[in-house]
Design a protein around this motif. Structure first.
Motif, PDB file in Angstrom:
ATOM      1  N   GLN A 105       0.823  -1.207   0.000  1.00  0.00           N
ATOM      2  CA  GLN A 105       0.000   0.000   0.000  1.00  0.00           C
ATOM      3  C   GLN A 105       0.859   1.260   0.000  1.00  0.00           C
ATOM      4  O   GLN A 105       0.429   2.315  -0.460  1.00  0.00           O
ATOM      5  CB  GLN A 105      -0.939  -0.005   1.212  1.00  0.00           C
ATOM      6  N   THR A 106       2.086   1.152   0.524  1.00  0.00           N
ATOM      7  CA  THR A 106       2.946   2.343   0.635  1.00  0.00           C
ATOM      8  C   THR A 106       4.375   2.130   0.152  1.00  0.00           C
ATOM      9  O   THR A 106       5.134   3.095   0.047  1.00  0.00           O
ATOM     10  CB  THR A 106       3.016   2.827   2.095  1.00  0.00           C
ATOM     11  N   SER A 107       4.773   0.903  -0.132  1.00  0.00           N
ATOM     12  CA  SER A 107       6.173   0.650  -0.456  1.00  0.00           C
ATOM     13  C   SER A 107       6.335  -0.425  -1.520  1.00  0.00           C
ATOM     14  O   SER A 107       5.521  -1.343  -1.614  1.00  0.00           O
ATOM     15  CB  SER A 107       6.936   0.225   0.812  1.00  0.00           C
ATOM     16  N   GLU A 108       7.429  -0.309  -2.299  1.00  0.00           N
ATOM     17  CA  GLU A 108       7.774  -1.317  -3.299  1.00  0.00           C
ATOM     18  C   GLU A 108       9.059  -2.044  -2.903  1.00  0.00           C
ATOM     19  O   GLU A 108       9.734  -2.624  -3.746  1.00  0.00           O
ATOM     20  CB  GLU A 108       7.945  -0.664  -4.675  1.00  0.00           C
ATOM     21  N   VAL A 109       9.392  -2.046  -1.615  1.00  0.00           N
ATOM     22  CA  VAL A 109      10.577  -2.748  -1.145  1.00  0.00           C
ATOM     23  C   VAL A 109      10.493  -4.214  -1.587  1.00  0.00           C
ATOM     24  O   VAL A 109       9.417  -4.818  -1.559  1.00  0.00           O
ATOM     25  CB  VAL A 109      10.688  -2.639   0.393  1.00  0.00           C
ATOM     26  N   PRO A 110      11.600  -4.810  -2.054  1.00  0.00           N
ATOM     27  CA  PRO A 110      11.555  -6.190  -2.533  1.00  0.00           C
ATOM     28  C   PRO A 110      11.083  -7.172  -1.464  1.00  0.00           C
ATOM     29  O   PRO A 110      11.476  -7.073  -0.299  1.00  0.00           O
ATOM     30  CB  PRO A 110      13.010  -6.478  -2.930  1.00  0.00           C
ATOM     31  N   ILE A 111      10.240  -8.116  -1.882  1.00  0.00           N
ATOM     32  CA  ILE A 111       9.740  -9.161  -0.993  1.00  0.00           C
ATOM     33  C   ILE A 111       9.942 -10.512  -1.661  1.00  0.00           C
ATOM     34  O   ILE A 111       9.420 -10.758  -2.749  1.00  0.00           O
ATOM     35  CB  ILE A 111       8.240  -8.971  -0.670  1.00  0.00           C
ATOM     36  N   ILE A 112      10.724 -11.373  -1.022  1.00  0.00           N
ATOM     37  CA  ILE A 112      10.904 -12.745  -1.493  1.00  0.00           C
ATOM     38  C   ILE A 112      10.077 -13.656  -0.598  1.00  0.00           C
ATOM     39  O   ILE A 112      10.297 -13.724   0.613  1.00  0.00           O
ATOM     40  CB  ILE A 112      12.385 -13.167  -1.459  1.00  0.00           C
ATOM     41  N   ILE A 113       9.116 -14.340  -1.187  1.00  0.00           N
ATOM     42  CA  ILE A 113       8.240 -15.233  -0.430  1.00  0.00           C
ATOM     43  C   ILE A 113       8.857 -16.630  -0.373  1.00  0.00           C
ATOM     44  O   ILE A 113       9.314 -17.158  -1.387  1.00  0.00           O
ATOM     45  CB  ILE A 113       6.839 -15.299  -1.077  1.00  0.00           C
ATOM     46  N   ILE A 114       8.873 -17.215   0.825  1.00  0.00           N
ATOM     47  CA  ILE A 114       9.302 -18.610   0.987  1.00  0.00           C
ATOM     48  C   ILE A 114       8.127 -19.363   1.589  1.00  0.00           C
ATOM     49  O   ILE A 114       7.532 -18.934   2.561  1.00  0.00           O
ATOM     50  CB  ILE A 114      10.563 -18.727   1.876  1.00  0.00           C
ATOM     51  N   SER A 115       7.775 -20.494   0.989  1.00  0.00           N
ATOM     52  CA  SER A 115       6.571 -21.182   1.440  1.00  0.00           C
ATOM     53  C   SER A 115       6.610 -22.671   1.119  1.00  0.00           C
ATOM     54  O   SER A 115       7.225 -23.091   0.131  1.00  0.00           O
ATOM     55  CB  SER A 115       5.340 -20.554   0.775  1.00  0.00           C
ATOM     56  N   ALA A 116       5.950 -23.444   1.974  1.00  0.00           N
ATOM     57  CA  ALA A 116       5.798 -24.876   1.716  1.00  0.00           C
ATOM     58  C   ALA A 116       4.700 -25.123   0.687  1.00  0.00           C
ATOM     59  O   ALA A 116       4.571 -26.225   0.156  1.00  0.00           O
ATOM     60  CB  ALA A 116       5.467 -25.602   3.018  1.00  0.00           C
ATOM     61  N   LYS A 117       3.903 -24.099   0.391  1.00  0.00           N
ATOM     62  CA  LYS A 117       2.840 -24.222  -0.605  1.00  0.00           C
ATOM     63  C   LYS A 117       3.456 -24.159  -2.004  1.00  0.00           C
ATOM     64  O   LYS A 117       4.040 -23.145  -2.383  1.00  0.00           O
ATOM     65  CB  LYS A 117       1.823 -23.084  -0.449  1.00  0.00           C
ATOM     66  N   ASP A 118       3.315 -25.257  -2.747  1.00  0.00           N
ATOM     67  CA  ASP A 118       3.945 -25.287  -4.062  1.00  0.00           C
ATOM     68  C   ASP A 118       2.949 -25.327  -5.212  1.00  0.00           C
ATOM     69  O   ASP A 118       3.323 -25.529  -6.363  1.00  0.00           O
ATOM     70  CB  ASP A 118       4.901 -26.485  -4.180  1.00  0.00           C
ATOM     71  N   ASP A 119       1.650 -25.139  -4.901  1.00  0.00           N
ATOM     72  CA  ASP A 119       0.657 -25.099  -5.971  1.00  0.00           C
ATOM     73  C   ASP A 119       0.827 -23.811  -6.774  1.00  0.00           C
ATOM     74  O   ASP A 119       1.164 -22.757  -6.234  1.00  0.00           O
ATOM     75  CB  ASP A 119      -0.771 -25.152  -5.400  1.00  0.00           C
TER      76      ASP A 119
END
Length: 232
Positions: A70-84
């Protein structure tokens, strides 16, 4: 100055391993186990990049990602056990820049962190060029490129880096129809592999911030900024 990485992971084993690998590269790590704690850090002073788990107690990673965007474009790397595939697409459409499925190689994560930080630095305003003030005007919309400021109908509008870049592209060539793919490459970069629906989400956010902004949908193609006279 060393980059700061925000690590949001409730599994202590994964958190410790990721933190150790990132610290080895010289990064300063702010590790927390809930999105609520991460949000407090973000409000005080956001790290340069987030490594974010999705399955968290309380606020999940999707909601945290949505709030940050909503206020920032800072990089976000998602790590998750969900692989669908649907989970990956959702994460990217909510604003994630990358998606790694557990179990993953810590070395691969470090490589992706480096790549996204490099891209983030390129996207930031060039301090050396700040002496050359450039303004772009389109109807009630005014962009100050040197200060990265946006004014609409005389009001100062707070925008993120990607929102500014989108406006700059559209306003620089009024009435031209840009395809979603073209905007995706221009704003996110050629190596971005997420859905072009990220473009739709960005336009939706701009329309919400500036109610009468004349961004037109070109059905089946993309968007254009219609040239209008200033309102009196």
């Amino acid at each position: 100055m060393n980059h700061t990485i925000g690590l949001v992971e409730d599994d202590p084993n994964i958190s410790d391993i990721v933190e150790a690998y990132l610290k080895k590269e010289g990064y300063v790590i702010q590790a927390v186990d809930t999105a609520e704690k991460a949000w407090k850090i973000f409000e005080q002073h956001s790290p340069d990049l987030w490594v974010l788990d999705i399955m968290l107690p309380g606020m999940d990673g999707y909601e945290f990602c949505k709030k940050v965007r909503q206020t920032s474009e800072v990089p976000i790397i998602i790590i998750s056990a969900k692989d669908d595939e649907v989970d990956k697409i959702l994460g990217l459409e909510l604003g994630g820049d990358d998606y790694l499925t557990k179990p993953f190689s810590p070395r691969e994560l470090v490589a992706r962190v480096k790549r996204h930080l490099k891209r983030w630095q390129v996207m930031q305003p060039d301090v050396a060029s700040s002496n050359q003030e450039e303004t772009i005007e389109s109807g009630d919309l005014l962009l100050n490129d040197a200060e990265r400021k946006v004014y609409f109908k005389g009001q100062d509008i707070e925008v993120t880096t990607k929102e500014f870049e989108m406006l700059k592209i559209l306003a620089s060539q009024e009435n031209r129809a840009f395809s979603r793919e073209e905007l995706l490459i221009k704003v996110w970069g050629e190596d971005y592999f997420g859905s072009d629906r990220a473009v739709d989400d960005l336009v939706k956010r701009l329309r919400k911030k500036m109610k009468d902004l004349p961004i037109e949908t070109v059905w089946g193609h993309g968007y254009r900024l219609r040239n209008e006279r200033k309102s009196s």
